[in-house]
Design a protein around this motif. Structure first.
Motif, mmCIF file in Angstrom:
data_model
loop_
_atom_site.group_PDB
_atom_site.id
_atom_site.type_symbol
_atom_site.label_atom_id
_atom_site.label_comp_id
_atom_site.label_asym_id
_atom_site.label_seq_id
_atom_site.Cartn_x
_atom_site.Cartn_y
_atom_site.Cartn_z
ATOM 1 N N CYS A 21 0.863 -1.139 0.195
ATOM 2 C CA CYS A 21 -0.013 0.003 -0.077
ATOM 3 C C CYS A 21 0.966 1.290 0.210
ATOM 4 O O CYS A 21 1.916 1.176 0.479
ATOM 5 N N GLN A 133 -14.068 4.812 9.853
ATOM 6 C CA GLN A 133 -13.700 3.820 9.148
ATOM 7 C C GLN A 133 -12.299 3.225 9.272
ATOM 8 O O GLN A 133 -12.025 2.015 9.161
ATOM 9 N N HIS A 137 -11.230 -0.629 10.197
ATOM 10 C CA HIS A 137 -10.311 -1.643 9.488
ATOM 11 C C HIS A 137 -8.854 -1.866 10.068
ATOM 12 O O HIS A 137 -8.506 -2.860 9.649
ATOM 13 N N LEU A 144 -7.326 -6.490 2.284
ATOM 14 C CA LEU A 144 -8.467 -5.650 1.831
ATOM 15 C C LEU A 144 -8.642 -4.477 2.844
ATOM 16 O O LEU A 144 -8.830 -3.230 2.411
ATOM 17 N N SER A 145 -8.284 -4.659 4.133
ATOM 18 C CA SER A 145 -8.614 -3.700 5.196
ATOM 19 C C SER A 145 -7.321 -2.673 5.131
ATOM 20 O O SER A 145 -7.483 -1.467 5.202
ATOM 21 N N THR A 148 -7.982 -0.566 1.892
ATOM 22 C CA THR A 148 -9.189 0.314 2.317
ATOM 23 C C THR A 148 -8.719 1.531 3.259
ATOM 24 O O THR A 148 -9.019 2.644 2.910
ATOM 25 N N CYS A 149 -7.716 1.314 4.001
ATOM 26 C CA CYS A 149 -7.210 2.506 4.936
ATOM 27 C C CYS A 149 -6.349 3.292 4.028
ATOM 28 O O CYS A 149 -6.288 4.634 4.261
ATOM 29 N N ASP A 150 -5.601 2.802 3.122
ATOM 30 C CA ASP A 150 -4.874 3.612 2.024
ATOM 31 C C ASP A 150 -5.823 4.590 1.406
ATOM 32 O O ASP A 150 -5.398 5.746 0.965
ATOM 33 N N GLN A 151 -6.836 3.919 0.847
ATOM 34 C CA GLN A 151 -7.828 4.746 0.096
ATOM 35 C C GLN A 151 -8.472 5.921 0.962
ATOM 36 O O GLN A 151 -8.848 6.992 0.523
ATOM 37 N N LEU A 152 -8.677 5.559 2.174
ATOM 38 C CA LEU A 152 -9.401 6.594 3.087
ATOM 39 C C LEU A 152 -8.417 7.686 3.030
ATOM 40 O O LEU A 152 -8.708 8.957 3.335
ATOM 41 N N GLU A 155 -8.083 9.843 0.272
ATOM 42 C CA GLU A 155 -9.319 10.693 0.254
ATOM 43 C C GLU A 155 -9.294 11.783 1.134
ATOM 44 O O GLU A 155 -9.849 13.155 0.899
#
Length: 283
Positions: A21, A133, A137, A144-145, A148-152, A155
């Motif tokens: 990530c 979120q 995660h 996946l978690s 997802t943290c990377d994407q958050l 953002e």
């Protein structure tokens, strides 16, 4: 910390996915403070993002003191000396998490965080959701978690850029050369490999002289110095997240000689790997 209430506390355990990530979450939590609450540290790994849910507080770093009120987010580069504490008249309640990786330092410089570390975001509801979120995660140990943290985090970074940058500056990227971008992503995934200047240049499809100009203009460092700093940043993460020995950490980030690793670590971080691990455990 006296009567301050730590409502939630999360410590990210690594399963080896974080190297895949761009950003890695290290720790996080939710705290209701009392007037005597104070955090004062010389150095820990990464960058902390603190969101003031209620009340107000202060952050101090780089010789400057900044006030943070309800609804503001503060970006605190905690790899240097720093302090944060509540306003004694209305102690703050905060969400916070610590992260590292990607281009956080470059983005921080672009946003002039050292001059103004506080941000007033338009969508407070979404800001709160991002923190919640992330916490959710952090408790799930899967690729996946981590992604997802990377994407958050990405953002949240977009929100910070939008809150401060002019529209024509938002799309600017510190890494503009396609070959260099590809190389950086490759190193992020395979930083322990035996990289040389020749391999760097071949991957970028440029000459050695062009390679040095690219790294100097983008990172203000030579290719191998940049690689050394990136490896040490990964070592700091591993020292926080794992119980691996110093020698094992050295090997995992690409050092064949643990003494060479310890010397480079001290030169860059300012303390030895063992001292860093002990200090972070207290942080």
């Amino acid at each position: 910390m006296s009567n301050s209430v730590i409502k939630q506390s999360f410590y990210r355990e690594s399963l080896g996915f974080s190297a895949l990530c761009t950003h890695q979450i290290l720790r996080g939590g939710h705290i209701e403070t009392t007037p005597d609450y104070k955090v004062s540290r010389k150095s820990v790994s990464g960058h902390e993002f603190i969101y003031c849910l209620n009340g107000a507080g202060w952050v101090v770093f780089g010789g400057k003191r900044h006030y943070v009120h309800k609804g503001q987010l503060v970006w605190l580069p905690v790899y240097g000396s720093h302090v944060h504490f509540p306003d004694p008249k209305r102690p703050w309640e905060i969400y916070w998490f610590r992260a590292e990786g990607g281009k956080l330092t470059k983005i921080m410089e672009f946003l002039q965080v050292h001059q103004q570390p506080t941000f007033l975001l338009e969508d407070n509801k979404r800001t709160v959701e991002i923190f919640q979120q992330v916490f959710e995660h952090m408790q799930q140990h899967s690729l996946l978690s981590d992604i997802t943290c990377d994407q958050l985090i990405s953002e949240l970074l977009v929100m910070l850029l939008e809150s401060r940058s002019e529209p024509d500056k938002i799309t600017q990227d510190p890494v503009k050369h396609r070959g260099l971008t590809s190389l950086i992503y490759e190193i992020h995934s395979h930083y322990a490999e035996d990289w040389t200047v020749e391999k760097f240049a071949a991957h970028c499809q440029v000459s050695k002289s062009q390679l040095f100009r690219l790294f100097q203009s983008t990172f203000n460092q030579s290719p191998l110095k940049w690689l050394k700093h990136y490896r040490i940043s990964q070592a700091r993460r591993m020292l926080v997240e794992s119980d691996d020995s110093i020698s094992e950490v050295a090997y995992l980030i690409g050092y064949k000689d643990p003494l060479h690793f310890s010397r480079d670590f001290r030169n860059i971080v300012g303390i030895s790997p063992s001292e860093f691990r002990k200090r972070e455990a207290w942080g």
